[in-house]
Each structure stands twice: as C-alpha cells, then as structure tokens.
Design an enzyme around this catalytic site. Sequence first.
Site, PDB file in Angstrom:
ATOM      1  N   ARG A 380      38.297   4.084 -49.211  1.00  8.51           N
ATOM      2  CA  ARG A 380      38.588   5.483 -49.516  1.00  8.51           C
ATOM      3  C   ARG A 380      40.086   5.715 -49.660  1.00  8.51           C
ATOM      4  O   ARG A 380      40.517   6.587 -50.403  1.00  8.51           O
ATOM      5  CB  ARG A 380      38.059   6.379 -48.398  1.00  8.51           C
ATOM      6  N   VAL A 502      30.894   9.076 -55.144  1.00  6.13           N
ATOM      7  CA  VAL A 502      30.736   7.792 -54.457  1.00  6.13           C
ATOM      8  C   VAL A 502      31.540   7.741 -53.155  1.00  6.13           C
ATOM      9  O   VAL A 502      32.464   8.513 -52.939  1.00  6.13           O
ATOM     10  CB  VAL A 502      31.139   6.615 -55.370  1.00  6.13           C
ATOM     11  N   GLU A 503      31.155   6.780 -52.292  1.00  9.16           N
ATOM     12  CA  GLU A 503      31.767   6.556 -50.982  1.00  9.16           C
ATOM     13  C   GLU A 503      31.826   7.842 -50.158  1.00  9.16           C
ATOM     14  O   GLU A 503      32.822   8.167 -49.528  1.00  9.16           O
ATOM     15  CB  GLU A 503      33.158   5.927 -51.128  1.00  9.16           C
ATOM     16  N   GLY A 504      30.734   8.594 -50.165  1.00 12.05           N
ATOM     17  CA  GLY A 504      30.637   9.835 -49.409  1.00 12.05           C
ATOM     18  C   GLY A 504      30.843  11.024 -50.328  1.00 12.05           C
ATOM     19  O   GLY A 504      31.952  11.266 -50.796  1.00 12.05           O
TER      20      GLY A 504
END
Length: 825
Positions: A380, A502-504
């Site tokens: 992130r 993406v990624e949360g």
Amino acid sequence: MIMGTIAFIATLAAIWYLAYQGAGATLWVSLLLGSLITVTLGTDIRWFISTPLWILATTLVLLLGVPRLRRKYITARLLKQFRKVMPPMSDTEREALEAGSVWWDAELFSGRPDWDKLLSQPHTHLSEPEQAFLDGPVEILCRMLDDWKITHEDQDLPPEVWDYLRQERFFGLIIPEEYGGLGFSAQAHSDVVIKISSRSIVAAVTVMVPNSLGPGKLLLHYGTPAQQKHYLPRLARGREIPCFALTGPEAGSDAGALPDTGVVCYGQWQGQQVLGVRLNWEKRYITLGPVATLIGLAFKLHDPDHLLGDEEERGITLALIPRNTPGVTIGARHIPLDIPFQNGPNRGKNVFIPMDQLIGGEKYIGKGWRMLVEALAEGRGISLPALAVGAGKICSRHTGAYAAVRQQFNMPIGRFEGIEEALARIAGMTYQMDAARCLTLGALDIGEKPSVISAIIKYHLTEGYRQIINDAMDIQAGSGICLGPSNLIGRTYQALPIAVTVEGANILTRSMIIFGQGAMRCHPWILKEFNAARNPDKAHALADFDHALFGHVGFLLGNVARSLFLGLTRGRFSHTPVRGPSARYYQQLNWMSAAFALAADTAMMTLGGSLKRKERLSARLGDVLSEMYLVSAALKRFNDDDSPVADLPLLRWSCERSFYRMQESLRLLMSNLPFRPLGWILRAVLFPSGLPWTEPDDRLSHQAAQTLLHPSATRNRLTAGIFTSTDDRFREGVIEEAFEQAEKVAAIEKTLRNARRAGAIAGGDRQSQARDALDKGLISEQDLQALEQMRMLRRRVIAVDSFEHYGKQYLLHEDNHNPHEAVQS
C-alpha cells in the site's frame, strides 16, 4: 482579599501550565500542597474552611499518590468497569493491530509533534545504480510500449516486452542481489512504477505486483533459507511468475470468514509419502493469476488428527503452490475495465503439498494474517501511491500544457477562471501527494513498517487520483474522452477504479481502518490499557492498567490545556522548527494535533466500543489524522527542497485546503456526537476563537494554476519522473513542442488581440489578421512564421484519433492522425 485573588489566579495559571506541559504526579502533588500552604499562611482564611481543604487534599494525595492505595480503591474498580465496556477483538483484528510499526502517525496523535524528528529524516534519493536503471532499461521499456496496441489489439503485453522484463530483472526489483535481483530501495521501486505507468498502466501493474504483495516479498521476510535459495533467484529472473490468491467469492476484506481450507495429513509428493496439507480453495480477482507459475495462497489450516500437536484450529496460514500441482485449475481471464493486465480466478480441489511449501515452514503456521498485513503495508505504501502520483504528474504536465495550447475566444483556455480552479487542484494535490509518497518511502527505507500511514496514503492518494483525473477530463473535454494513441489520459481515467478498489476498497479503508487501527496503534496509552485488561495475571494486569490509566489522564488534561490555548491563539507562540513563509503552518499543525488528540479521546471515552460501529464518526477522525500527515509531508518536502519561493503557491494551496478539511471534519464530528452538549463543549475548547479556515482563495488558486501554464523549474520538479520526450514521434514530444512554442508566441498573440480590439487590423480568421498585422508593421516576418508553426502544432495537439470500421477491426483513419505518433493497426 487581594492576596487571595492573586493566589487563586496564580494557582489556575500553574494548573494550566502543568497540564500544558504534561507534568507528572510529583509536580501535581507539589502544586497542591504549595497552593494550600500559600492560601493558609498568606491569607486570612478561617480554620473551618482550611481544615476540610487540608483533609481533602491529604485524602487525594494518599489515594492518588500512593500506588498501593490508588490501585486498591480506584484502579481496580475502573479496570472492572473497563472490561465490561471494552469492545470484543477477533484474532485477525488483534494480529492487524500488532502488525507493522508506528512512526510519524504516533507523533501526530501525541498532541505535540516533534518536528525535529520529521525534518531530520534523510531526504530520499536514488543510488547511482537505481538512477542508471531508470535512465536505461526503464527508458528503453517505455519506448517499447505501445499502449494502444497493448490495450485495444493484443489485450496483453507483446512477447518481446515480457522477454525484456525478464531479461532486465523487472520482476526482481526488491529481491537482493545475492539472489539475482536488483535489491532496490522503496524509492526506486516507486519511481520505476511511476515512469512505466506514464506510458502503460498494463505494464506498470505487471511490474508492480510481483514486487509488492506477492510470494517474493513474503519469502524475503518470512521464508525459510531453503525456500529463499530456491525461489528468489527464479522470481528475480522471471523464470517464475508469481501471484497471490487472497480474495474469494465469499470473503474479501473479512479474513475471519475465509472459507478456503487446508487439512494436515499424509500424502504423495514427488513419489514419496510425506506430511503435508490437503487444500481446497476458490479465489478470484487475482492479478497475474492467468500467467502465474507460482501461486501464493491464504487459507485456514486445520489439524483434526493432531499431527502437529494438541491444537486443532491452527489459524490463517500461507503456502506456495506450483501451478502444475495436481488439482490446481486456472480459470478464464477477467478484463478489469478495458485495462487488460493479466487477472483471473483460480481454484484447487484436493491439492496436496508438503509442509515445506508453507511460507516460513511450520514456524509460521497460523501467523498468515499478520504476515499479510505487514506485507500489505509495504504494498500500500509503494505500488498504489506510485500509480496515483504518476496520474497526478501526467495530468499536471500534459493537461497543463493542453490548457496553455488550446484556445477559445482567441485566448488559452488556461486563462479562464473555471479552468484555473481545476488546474490549481491538479497542481496542488499532485504536490502534496508526491510529498506524502516520498515521506512514506523514506520511512520504509529506514526499516519502518507503518501500517496506519500506508492505509492513509493508499486511501488519500487514490482519492486524489480520482479528483485529479476528473479535473483533467473536464479540461480536455472531447480530447479526453476520445480514445486512441493520441490520448494520454484516457486509459489513466479508466484505470482509476482499479487503484481505488484493490488492496482494500477505499470505503472500508476510510471508515474502518485508518482511525479504527490508528487509534489503537498510535495513541500513547489506549493499546496499553487494552493489553492490561486482557492480561490474565491479576497483579500485573492491575499494575499495568494503573500505569496506563493515569498516564492517559495526564495525556487528556494536557491536550485540554493545549487545545484551549492553541485555539485561543490559533497556534501562535507554539514551537516552529523553521522561519519564513512555512512557519505558520507548523504552528497551526501543532494546534490541530492537540485538537485531534482531544477529540479522539472524547469520542473513544464517551462512545467506547460503539465507536467501532459509528463508522462515519471514525472516518472523520481518520480524515483529520490523514490530513495532518499530508500537511507534514508537504512541509517536509518544501524544507528538503530548500524552500524555493516559486513552489510556495503549491505548498500554500495544499496546506490551506488540508486545514480547511480538518476543520470541517472536526465540525461534523462535533455536530454528530450522540450527546450533543458534549459537542458544544468540545467546540468551545477546540475552536474558542471561531472557525478560521476556508478553501484556498481565488488569488492563491490563480498562482497555483500558473505553475502548470508556463515552462519553469517548478513545473519540472512537480512532474519529474514520468516519461517525457522531445521526439515528435511520441505524443508526449508533440505536446512539449507545442507548449514551448505557445510560450514563445504568447506576446505576439497578445499584440494581435489588442490590435483587433482596437480595430487596427482586419481579417475573418487569425491567419488573415496576422498577415494584416505584418503588412502594417505590427509584427515581423519571423513573428508570422512563429505563429504559423504554432497554428500547426495547436492543430496536432487538439486533434483526436478517428477510425474506420471493418467488421470487428477498428483501423486508424490516416487523414486525421499523425502516422509518427503511434503504430497503426
């Protein structure tokens, strides 16, 4: 009477000062006794008043100053009550809280940030090999990429690009040289992604995924020596293409609901009977999944036959699974919003692997969620912020140039106030986003794993990307929406939801993670109170809770005193580490830090566990923490750049916007607290002199917009790192040439406008007007040639691609397209 009044005022001043400075118990006891002695001996107070005061003071000193008495009569009761209201915490939540580290976010949460700590962090820079890689292989790769062919025709990178990525070890950016990788810093990793993304989002995603959340990073941190020795060289050279399978149809961000399972058992592996795990899973949205040769997998491990020990439920565990393992099925591709990077589902049925395929071996069984959260923090903090900042730089450079070149009503559209407002947002937000990116990369490169900060920049930089690309599309209008090789922002616009999701997903990140996790990790006392309350050892639990509780009380009193004083003075007189135009922003941030800490404590103490469900309140507190971090980053960047005066409009715009957003988040928080009178009291303490901030004014927006409309060192600093060219075979080269020419002819075009308004020249179009001006001696032959060159360049810049339709094929129409700008179908 006078002495009594003086003593009373002096006592109040001393109380405020001790609270402001966060004094310890010894000083408070000394103040109490000193005040009573002064009042008793220095005034004519009667004995029947002073005696109860002394009795009360003695009782307080004994109860609060003697640890054994305090714990028995006060702390024990409060601990019992705290355990009743303490919100439940799942294993995955606890692991997420314990993962990573706190850094500058904890300073901002303290109410009194240590600016020397921030400014002393080394300025990020690239090593010679890293810079050489950007100037060499990355530049060559960018020139190889034909984004229109990749996205519209092939739906994939061409074979020669895949080969080049392997050859130059693009998949091994983070893998140490001892394993055949490049061993680059987080800064270099980010810079590589930014430059590639300015040519092709597909290529950027293909490079960034193996270097962020994937088997490579997990193996680096947790792999056994044998796993590292076998897999890392293969990953670095691209002999293995990795993916990581986490999200499934029934579980995304809710790791506790993960349905994928592994059962410890004996089975066949390479012709031998070994102890291992039999897996069943179903995953989707897996980037690089269709082409991956090595699958990283998250699953819940069970040991029903107790082959590993007494514990049956072993928790979330991670494994490496070769693609060709029996039982593995790779599904058909997903196409994410016409940005055709490789993405798709995979599943496994009765897939057996030996224990040495578990990442980290048996040592890391059940620790998978913590491993993922720590690795995710770095992903992130690097990959998605790089995409977002790359988009900001693209829009700053190319849309700014377009606004300087494109004309309406005989003047560049960048001079219209409506366009200026959007350009100011593009420039100011890009400046702040890039500063936040670099500050976070610096933390990663010194060994920090800032999980809360990575959530902040993932959310706020991708949301900034959303605002910037929408503004760029508004400015470029028709040229922005017509896809083709000439459109440099269309694919960037299409890719936005991918970065946001993406990624949360961003909604989850804002409403549940930033403050929900940040409050526990960054607060100096909350996590200590929770850990003490969960401690089964009664004696240690009571002692630890006592220490944390009364430390928390001192912290709270300090922030009440600081918030009120800083609110009355609007931050003036507080510490600032610099002089000059940026100094006031440090002081204002001191104020907001104290205000935020007090507001957060107030919300947590009054709402308790229910704050977890009050997602909007939690999100607003998270917004304040985030904006403080973004302002800190902008101030750090300005200081690292030696405070260039030309960059001041960008710093001022970004800071003033952020302070206004902090103010509004706190205002909405106070207005929506369930107990309304508490909100009124909090507002009186935090903003005793009123709400001071507005959004950046028109003059400041004008100044910020001008940084994109003229060639300058500021523009170059702001957009550094993306692919640029002076070669007119590339669209970027055409735009740069037109932008430079627009600056050269600006004074000539002004002369023509003034002459036309005065009636000194005639003509129905600008070419006729220019010839008339030449005939009348208002401009020279050289000026006329410069204007004609500008006219031709302007036509090229505003032109969009057109196509002829033959069955299912769309062919570029040569009459409306420069054949040097892209490979034709």
